[in-house]
Write a protein that holds these residues in place. Sequence first.
Motif, mmCIF file in Angstrom:
data_model
loop_
_atom_site.group_PDB
_atom_site.id
_atom_site.type_symbol
_atom_site.label_atom_id
_atom_site.label_comp_id
_atom_site.label_asym_id
_atom_site.label_seq_id
_atom_site.Cartn_x
_atom_site.Cartn_y
_atom_site.Cartn_z
ATOM 1 N N UNK A 80 -58.344 -71.245 30.642
ATOM 2 C CA UNK A 80 -57.562 -70.059 30.974
ATOM 3 C C UNK A 80 -56.914 -70.230 32.335
ATOM 4 N N UNK A 81 -55.766 -69.585 32.540
ATOM 5 C CA UNK A 81 -55.169 -69.595 33.882
ATOM 6 C C UNK A 81 -56.082 -68.877 34.875
ATOM 7 N N UNK A 82 -55.972 -69.247 36.134
ATOM 8 C CA UNK A 82 -56.828 -68.681 37.175
ATOM 9 C C UNK A 82 -56.785 -67.157 37.201
ATOM 10 N N UNK A 83 -55.629 -66.569 36.961
ATOM 11 C CA UNK A 83 -55.514 -65.108 37.028
ATOM 12 C C UNK A 83 -56.210 -64.395 35.853
ATOM 13 N N UNK A 84 -56.605 -65.140 34.814
ATOM 14 C CA UNK A 84 -57.284 -64.527 33.664
ATOM 15 C C UNK A 84 -58.775 -64.831 33.595
ATOM 16 N N UNK A 85 -59.229 -65.813 34.358
ATOM 17 C CA UNK A 85 -60.624 -66.235 34.245
ATOM 18 C C UNK A 85 -61.593 -65.158 34.706
ATOM 19 N N UNK A 125 -54.478 -79.338 32.197
ATOM 20 C CA UNK A 125 -55.270 -78.204 32.623
ATOM 21 C C UNK A 125 -54.539 -77.510 33.767
ATOM 22 N N UNK A 126 -54.721 -76.225 33.897
ATOM 23 C CA UNK A 126 -54.131 -75.474 34.985
ATOM 24 C C UNK A 126 -54.837 -75.812 36.283
ATOM 25 N N UNK A 127 -54.379 -75.258 37.406
ATOM 26 C CA UNK A 127 -54.930 -75.598 38.713
ATOM 27 C C UNK A 127 -56.423 -75.313 38.792
#
Length: 120
Positions: free
Chosen positions: A40-45, A1-3
């Motif tokens: 999703x990556x943080x920048x897309x959530x 999972x991403x950060x």
Amino acid sequence: MTSDIARDILVDGHLNSGQAVTVRVSAHAIQRYRERVRELPEDQIADELNRLFALCPIKPGSPTWTPGTQRPLMHLAVGGTVMIALDPDPLDQSRLLARTTLCTGAFSRRTSRSRRRRTR
């Protein structure tokens, strides 16, 4: 999972009546959305949640499948299986707070037990 998401975000939504409302989506609700619905990556959530709240009306109460006795005042239903629990925001009564994201049928009992054991 991403950060992990470390911050809340604000999104614009609307009630069933069409009235516009601002929603503070907690970091916990975002993290649960990513775990249970779509990673999703943080920048897309933020974009994903903005689209969902723009498309889906906020409804009173909670779906009948919601577990436990603590039911939210309102919810955002995404299809028939995903629910974002909403209550008045204690930091600002003019907006709502998305506390968590729940899914029905997302995990088997075996998977749920295994996850609980790992988190202990």
